[in-house]
Design a protein around this motif. Structure first.
Motif, PDB file in Angstrom:
ATOM      1  N   ILE B  11      20.670 -13.753 -16.370  1.00 63.23           N
ATOM      2  CA  ILE B  11      20.043 -12.470 -16.086  1.00 63.23           C
ATOM      3  C   ILE B  11      21.088 -11.474 -15.552  1.00 63.23           C
ATOM      4  O   ILE B  11      21.026 -10.271 -15.836  1.00 63.23           O
ATOM      5  N   THR B  12      22.112 -12.005 -14.851  1.00 65.37           N
ATOM      6  CA  THR B  12      23.153 -11.107 -14.326  1.00 65.37           C
ATOM      7  C   THR B  12      23.966 -10.489 -15.464  1.00 65.37           C
ATOM      8  O   THR B  12      24.395  -9.336 -15.380  1.00 65.37           O
ATOM      9  N   VAL B  20      22.223  -2.006 -14.915  1.00 68.35           N
ATOM     10  CA  VAL B  20      21.181  -1.934 -13.875  1.00 68.35           C
ATOM     11  C   VAL B  20      21.378  -3.099 -12.922  1.00 68.35           C
ATOM     12  O   VAL B  20      22.198  -3.988 -13.166  1.00 68.35           O
ATOM     13  N   SER B  21      20.621  -3.108 -11.830  1.00 62.81           N
ATOM     14  CA  SER B  21      20.715  -4.226 -10.895  1.00 62.81           C
ATOM     15  C   SER B  21      19.990  -5.446 -11.469  1.00 62.81           C
ATOM     16  O   SER B  21      19.175  -5.312 -12.380  1.00 62.81           O
ATOM     17  N   THR B  22      20.287  -6.629 -10.912  1.00 59.89           N
ATOM     18  CA  THR B  22      19.638  -7.844 -11.388  1.00 59.89           C
ATOM     19  C   THR B  22      18.132  -7.760 -11.198  1.00 59.89           C
ATOM     20  O   THR B  22      17.361  -8.177 -12.069  1.00 59.89           O
ATOM     21  N   SER B  23      17.700  -7.197 -10.058  1.00 63.72           N
ATOM     22  CA  SER B  23      16.256  -7.165  -9.811  1.00 63.72           C
ATOM     23  C   SER B  23      15.573  -6.204 -10.787  1.00 63.72           C
ATOM     24  O   SER B  23      14.461  -6.454 -11.245  1.00 63.72           O
ATOM     25  N   THR B  24      16.263  -5.109 -11.140  1.00 62.88           N
ATOM     26  CA  THR B  24      15.695  -4.196 -12.134  1.00 62.88           C
ATOM     27  C   THR B  24      15.587  -4.902 -13.499  1.00 62.88           C
ATOM     28  O   THR B  24      14.562  -4.810 -14.191  1.00 62.88           O
ATOM     29  N   ALA B  25      16.647  -5.640 -13.852  1.00 63.83           N
ATOM     30  CA  ALA B  25      16.618  -6.356 -15.131  1.00 63.83           C
ATOM     31  C   ALA B  25      15.461  -7.351 -15.152  1.00 63.83           C
ATOM     32  O   ALA B  25      14.737  -7.475 -16.147  1.00 63.83           O
ATOM     33  N   SER B  26      15.282  -8.053 -14.045  1.00 65.98           N
ATOM     34  CA  SER B  26      14.217  -9.039 -13.958  1.00 65.98           C
ATOM     35  C   SER B  26      12.848  -8.373 -14.109  1.00 65.98           C
ATOM     36  O   SER B  26      11.997  -8.847 -14.869  1.00 65.98           O
ATOM     37  N   LYS B  27      12.650  -7.247 -13.388  1.00 63.33           N
ATOM     38  CA  LYS B  27      11.367  -6.518 -13.502  1.00 63.33           C
ATOM     39  C   LYS B  27      11.135  -6.056 -14.939  1.00 63.33           C
ATOM     40  O   LYS B  27      10.023  -6.150 -15.478  1.00 63.33           O
ATOM     41  N   ALA B  28      12.200  -5.549 -15.556  1.00 65.44           N
ATOM     42  CA  ALA B  28      12.052  -5.025 -16.919  1.00 65.44           C
ATOM     43  C   ALA B  28      11.603  -6.128 -17.878  1.00 65.44           C
ATOM     44  O   ALA B  28      10.716  -5.922 -18.702  1.00 65.44           O
ATOM     45  N   LEU B  29      12.208  -7.308 -17.739  1.00 62.22           N
ATOM     46  CA  LEU B  29      11.901  -8.387 -18.685  1.00 62.22           C
ATOM     47  C   LEU B  29      10.556  -9.043 -18.386  1.00 62.22           C
ATOM     48  O   LEU B  29       9.917  -9.597 -19.277  1.00 62.22           O
ATOM     49  N   ASN B  30      10.119  -8.947 -17.119  1.00 60.18           N
ATOM     50  CA  ASN B  30       8.835  -9.554 -16.756  1.00 60.18           C
ATOM     51  C   ASN B  30       7.689  -8.545 -16.793  1.00 60.18           C
ATOM     52  O   ASN B  30       6.562  -8.892 -16.439  1.00 60.18           O
ATOM     53  N   ASP B  31       8.025  -7.283 -17.196  1.00 62.90           N
ATOM     54  CA  ASP B  31       6.998  -6.245 -17.254  1.00 62.90           C
ATOM     55  C   ASP B  31       6.312  -6.045 -15.905  1.00 62.90           C
ATOM     56  O   ASP B  31       5.091  -5.892 -15.826  1.00 62.90           O
TER      57      ASP B  31
END
Lengths: 332, 332
Positions: B11-12, B20-31
């Motif tokens: 994810i990093t 983007v930040s890791t947490s933003t990437a995670s939110k984006a992929l998890n909707d």
């Protein structure tokens, strides 16, 4: 969780019963930390009493491994992939590795779906197998893969196959050793890699003792019966028939008996596969080639375990087959 | 991880590529979270470009489920359990559930080892199957279990079996409908539950049309051939033979042909199992009973999914079999 029936005992239940803290219970069960042996023993007894089983998923996550291997098969009927699968499962289970079964039913979309799912589950590696000996396109995953029975077209991949050339040659050498000098070959479709390989090996091993050209047809008893009629019209003095499969050989034996030709006194017959339901039920039982598929599955699993441990063996590995002699060549 | 070959993108890596930040990437992929659609799209494209696959083990841990089912089989040869397994796997994979294969090879110690391993892996449920229709002792695990083909001796467990009684009766009704009035029954060992059930159903359905007592022997072609000799000595006017398996029926057909009796003109023959390699290779091809084992596997998996979801169905479920008619009763 109540809806799932009695819930699993937890580490907190064990700690409560043993009268210790959760972290002490955890240390006692994992054999870590500094605890008195008496405490450790009390926790162990509490765990046993409650039927507590540690959650192996934690170990998996922290080790970066899932202790799981995926098996991709295209062979719904399972004639060839089942023994390979059972051999692989046997070798893997000895190392506490689980085998996830994925039957693609020869559907490329289904295969892609399974590969995504296996990668997402973080399986440690994948075994790919199939029903045909034709090389197949490699799969594209970032984890170790070993191909069994159906090798990869990429020579730098790890593939394990049975030595079909050696297997077919061994039947011919056996027939020659029995004094047979007019050997015919009846096999499956010329478009099949296995039929080609076995025919080429037979031609090479029989040399001057070969009668006519290899005869290609279906992998069926019916073709075996029909081929006998054709063969005896052109070569009535044949003294041995090596067949590309046990099904064909069984049909050959049935037809020869119907025509009053004795097997093996007049004509010796060999099969291929050592498929017990055919080879043993044949009259007479068949001398045949065992592909040792369960051993092939074990070797595949061990090669995959090596690759997972960081020591891949690349290239094509051919495993020896085993000649099984029975009445169709030896008589009673 | 380098030793395992190319490592999986993380994810990093996705976050870095998308800027983007890791947490933003995670939110984006998890909707989840509040993000601009443009950002979400950029992360999705970065994930696609890198071939990033989310780690499903996190979802599994947080949901308390492993999305995995264990299959315990004692049937190494796989004649019966393989189609059940493939049907179960088909039904489970549709719901992204994986099937872990455990072949106990009829060894109780091995079965215990597997059960501990499956519970420790936190599988969501277990399917138990085997090669015999005899009821078997239930397994003791704190998760949902469904028994397939080999039912549990505990009537409050969930078991799915084929309706052997109905299957055998359907062959007799078919023979009666064709005008046959002297029906014999040749089957497997009297100690086998399936042979008993099929014989009892045959006796009941044939009633006054039954010739002699059911004849019990091996599940083999050889027994079928031998039984014909015995039968024709005592009942030369038999006009139909219902057999307990396709192997027996194939032997019956072979022997009748050798004795100059026409199948079905003189004597109609039925098999049992619809095992294609026997039923279709028989001369003539066999009218037989299909146990619909793949469907049985699917039903088993769906019952297990219901139990995992908190809605278990308890008791014994008998699934209908299917009569397949071919030349051995209908002629050409």
């Amino acid at each position: 969780m109540a809806s799932r029936g009695p819930s699993l005992p937890r580490i907190t239940d064990v700690a409560a019963l043993a009268g210790v803290s959760t972290s002490t219970a955890s240390k006692a069960l994992n054999d870590t930390g500094q605890l008195r042996e008496e405490t450790r023993e009390r926790v162990r007894r509490a765990a046993e009493q409650l039927g507590f089983t540690p959650d192996s998923r934690g170990r998996a996550l922290s080790s970066g491994r899932s202790f799981t291997v995926g098996l991709i098969t295209t062979d719904s009927s399972g004639r060839f992939s089942i023994p390979i699968m059972l051999g692989a499962e046997d070798a893997l289970s000895a190392g506490e590795m689980g085998l996830l079964l994925c039957d693609t039913r020869d559907d490329p979309l289904r295969e892609q779906h399974y590969l995504r799912s296996l990668v997402s589950r973080r399986v440690d590696g994948i075994i790919v197998t199939g029903r045909r000996t034709e090389p197949r396109a490699p799969i594209d995953v970032p984890i170790p893969v070993v191909y069994a029975f159906s090798p990869s077209t990429d020579p730098s991949d790890t593939s394990v196959i049975a030595d079909d050339h050696g297997g077919a040659a061994s039947t011919v050498r056996h027939l020659l050793s029995l004094g047979r000098r007019r050997i015919a070959h009846i096999s499956g479709p010329v478009s099949h890699h296995s039929a080609q390989t076995r025919a080429a090996a037979t031609v090479e091993a029989a040399a001057g003792a070969l009668v006519g050209e290899p005869m290609h047809g279906e992998w069926s008893e019916r073709w075996g019966r029909h081929a006998v009629d054709v063969l005896l019209r052109t070569s009535p003095d044949v003294d041995a028939i090596s067949c590309g499969s046990d099904q064909i050989a069984r049909g050959v034996c049935d037809r020869l008996r119907e025509l009053g030709r004795s097997v093996p006194d007049d004509i010796a017959v060999t099969g291929y596969d050592n498929w017990s339901v055919m080879a043993l039920a044949s009259r007479p039982p068949l001398t045949t080639v065992d592909l040792e598929l369960e051993e092939l599955g074990r070797r595949t699993a061990n090669l995959l375990l090596d690759a997972i441990a960081g020591s891949p063996h690349r290239g094509l590995m051919e495993l020896p087959t085993r000649l099984v002699t029975r009445e169709s060549t030896l008589g009673t």
